[in-house]
Design a protein around this motif. Structure first.
Motif, PDB file in Angstrom:
ATOM      1  N   ILE A 220       0.833  -1.206   0.000  1.00 27.74           N
ATOM      2  CA  ILE A 220       0.000   0.000   0.000  1.00 27.74           C
ATOM      3  C   ILE A 220       0.872   1.262   0.000  1.00 27.74           C
ATOM      4  O   ILE A 220       0.588   2.234  -0.717  1.00 27.74           O
ATOM      5  N   ALA A 221       1.964   1.236   0.760  1.00 24.65           N
ATOM      6  CA  ALA A 221       2.874   2.400   0.786  1.00 24.65           C
ATOM      7  C   ALA A 221       3.473   2.617  -0.608  1.00 24.65           C
ATOM      8  O   ALA A 221       3.523   3.763  -1.100  1.00 24.65           O
ATOM      9  N   ASP A 222       3.911   1.529  -1.256  1.00 25.74           N
ATOM     10  CA  ASP A 222       4.476   1.645  -2.615  1.00 25.74           C
ATOM     11  C   ASP A 222       3.429   2.223  -3.573  1.00 25.74           C
ATOM     12  O   ASP A 222       3.720   3.094  -4.391  1.00 25.74           O
ATOM     13  N   LEU A 223       2.207   1.702  -3.468  1.00 29.94           N
ATOM     14  CA  LEU A 223       1.127   2.146  -4.348  1.00 29.94           C
ATOM     15  C   LEU A 223       0.830   3.634  -4.153  1.00 29.94           C
ATOM     16  O   LEU A 223       0.718   4.394  -5.126  1.00 29.94           O
ATOM     17  N   LEU A 224       0.717   4.065  -2.904  1.00 25.68           N
ATOM     18  CA  LEU A 224       0.333   5.458  -2.639  1.00 25.68           C
ATOM     19  C   LEU A 224       1.468   6.433  -2.952  1.00 25.68           C
ATOM     20  O   LEU A 224       1.208   7.595  -3.280  1.00 25.68           O
ATOM     21  N   THR A 225       2.709   5.952  -2.873  1.00 27.90           N
ATOM     22  CA  THR A 225       3.834   6.804  -3.265  1.00 27.90           C
ATOM     23  C   THR A 225       3.811   7.016  -4.779  1.00 27.90           C
ATOM     24  O   THR A 225       3.957   8.144  -5.269  1.00 27.90           O
ATOM     25  N   ALA A 226       3.604   5.919  -5.506  1.00 29.92           N
ATOM     26  CA  ALA A 226       3.607   6.008  -6.972  1.00 29.92           C
ATOM     27  C   ALA A 226       2.356   6.703  -7.481  1.00 29.92           C
ATOM     28  O   ALA A 226       2.359   7.316  -8.552  1.00 29.92           O
ATOM     29  N   CYS A 227       1.290   6.621  -6.712  1.00 33.00           N
ATOM     30  CA  CYS A 227      -0.013   7.016  -7.239  1.00 33.00           C
ATOM     31  C   CYS A 227      -0.898   7.589  -6.123  1.00 33.00           C
ATOM     32  O   CYS A 227      -1.774   6.909  -5.610  1.00 33.00           O
ATOM     33  N   PRO A 228      -0.667   8.840  -5.739  1.00 36.17           N
ATOM     34  CA  PRO A 228      -1.430   9.411  -4.609  1.00 36.17           C
ATOM     35  C   PRO A 228      -2.904   9.639  -4.917  1.00 36.17           C
ATOM     36  O   PRO A 228      -3.673   9.949  -3.998  1.00 36.17           O
ATOM     37  N   ALA A 229      -3.308   9.480  -6.194  1.00 36.78           N
ATOM     38  CA  ALA A 229      -4.688   9.813  -6.569  1.00 36.78           C
ATOM     39  C   ALA A 229      -5.706   8.734  -6.198  1.00 36.78           C
ATOM     40  O   ALA A 229      -6.860   8.805  -6.613  1.00 36.78           O
ATOM     41  N   VAL A 230      -5.317   7.723  -5.414  1.00 36.59           N
ATOM     42  CA  VAL A 230      -6.240   6.642  -5.057  1.00 36.59           C
ATOM     43  C   VAL A 230      -7.424   7.203  -4.254  1.00 36.59           C
ATOM     44  O   VAL A 230      -7.235   8.014  -3.356  1.00 36.59           O
ATOM     45  N   HIS A 231      -8.634   6.770  -4.598  1.00 39.85           N
ATOM     46  CA  HIS A 231      -9.835   7.201  -3.880  1.00 39.85           C
ATOM     47  C   HIS A 231     -10.217   6.256  -2.745  1.00 39.85           C
ATOM     48  O   HIS A 231     -10.600   6.686  -1.665  1.00 39.85           O
TER      49      HIS A 231
END
Ligand code: MG
Length: 352
Positions: A220-231
């Motif tokens: 989740i940390a990797d995902l949110l770093t690469a892609c902060p636009a998650v809803h």
């Protein structure tokens, strides 16, 4: 004259050896309880807050909002391929904090132990918790142990509460799915539920299906770093992907359409589900996340997940629409559309 009572072979009940099995005294709060803490819990979870031995843990906490989540674990059997109740108790709570976008930091744990539980079993469970906590980078800073009489619990129940810090400005939640978003799933469905079912020996045949139980805060940390636009982020545990997406559709007041052809299921899980009449869409996962985000960020998010240990099989499984609000639909492989409802009752009890 009454026959004399034959007492050959009769034995007085011998007290359970408390160094091999849990006895009621281990929950006394007295010497035996202190011994259990000193020999079993402290060496495994060691950290300054726990070592202090006070009624509550005093911990450092970074600036930001606090996210807190709690969960109880009653899985039967206690050990299953790919995990055990201890692993599950740490991962489940770490994941519930992490899907809020927070960094999990600390856990507390409550054990309900059944009199007669082999101490060796407890040690294995505690060691598994230690390993999961280490992988997740969280500390177990406070705990409680109670013992109930033989027959009043299935060996052990574990409750965990986790806290994490939400970075300033981040706000994820089930109410934030928007028309135009897409739905990603981090890997195949149903591994956990079917692995536990198989471990009960109820299938009548052997399988090599492993639970997916894992701490997902790194992914989740990797995902949110690469892609902060998650809803929205959510772990589709009890009730499976179908139930979790129904919750999100209702919270957000949107429709969600799944593409049957894109839904990932391992062949072995699909085979067991088909035999038992289960739909993998409703079977529990303990190491998967659903991600909802604007379509233009989907490729970026998938690439970040594919680079992470627990997201290698991530795929796009659906899209968010304006209507029908609060419902989940599925475009079937044959081209028709059907409603995917919430799980009505309990399909597989005692799965987590
Ligand atoms: Mg959850």
């Amino acid at each position: 004259m009454p026959e004399p009572l034959d007492i050959t072979g009769a034995v007085c009940p011998v007290p359970l050896p408390h160094n091999e099995r849990i006895v009621l005294g281990h929950g006394s709060g007295g010497k035996m309880a202190a011994d259990l803490i000193a020999k079993t819990f402290l060496p495994a979870f060691d950290n300054p807050a726990l070592r202090a031995g006070d009624d509550g843990a005093v911990v450092e906490f970074p600036v930001g909002k606090l996210v807190v989540s709690t969960d109880s674990h009653v899985v039967a059997p206690l050990f299953f391929p790919g995990g055990d109740i201890g692993h599950l108790a740490v991962c489940g709570t770490v994941n519930d904090v992490a899907v809020m976008g927070a960094t999990p930091l600390y856990l507390t744990v409550g054990f309900i132990l059944e009199e007669g539980l082999p101490l060796d079993t407890l040690h294995r469970i505690v060691d598994s918790m230690r390993q999961a906590a280490r992988e997740a980078g969280v500390q177990i800073v406070s705990g409680d142990t109670k013992v109930v009489q033989r027959g009043k619990a299935d060996g052990v129940y574990i409750s965990t509460t986790g806290v994490g810090v939400l970075p300033p400005g981040r706000m994820l939640g089930g109410a934030q799915a928007r028309p135009g978003d897409v739905v990603l799933l981090s890997g195949p469905m149903g591994d956990h539920g079917i692995a536990v079912l198989a471990a009960r020996g109820e299938l009548g045949f052997e399988t090599d299906i492993q639970s997916d139980c894992a701490p997902l805060n790194g992914l989740i940390a990797d995902l949110l770093t690469a892609c902060p636009a998650v809803h929205v982020l959510r772990d589709p545990t009890r009730g499976g992907v179908a139930t979790t997406l129904n919750e999100i559709a209702r919270q957000s007041g949107v429709g969600i359409t799944l593409f049957e052809k894109s839904l990932p299921v391992r062949p072995a899980v699909a085979a067991v589900c088909e035999m038992l009449g289960f739909d993998p869409l409703y079977v529990a996962n303990e190491g998967k996340i659903l991600v909802i985000l604007p379509r233009e960020h989907a490729e970026q998010a998938l690439a970040a997940m594919h680079n992470s240990r627990y997201g290698k099989e991530a795929v796009l499984i659906g899209e968010v629409t304006e209507a029908p609000a609060g419902r989940v639909l599925m475009k079937t492989a044959l081209g028709s559309t059907r409603v995917v409802d919430m799980l009505a009752g309990e399909m597989l009890p005692r799965i987590c």
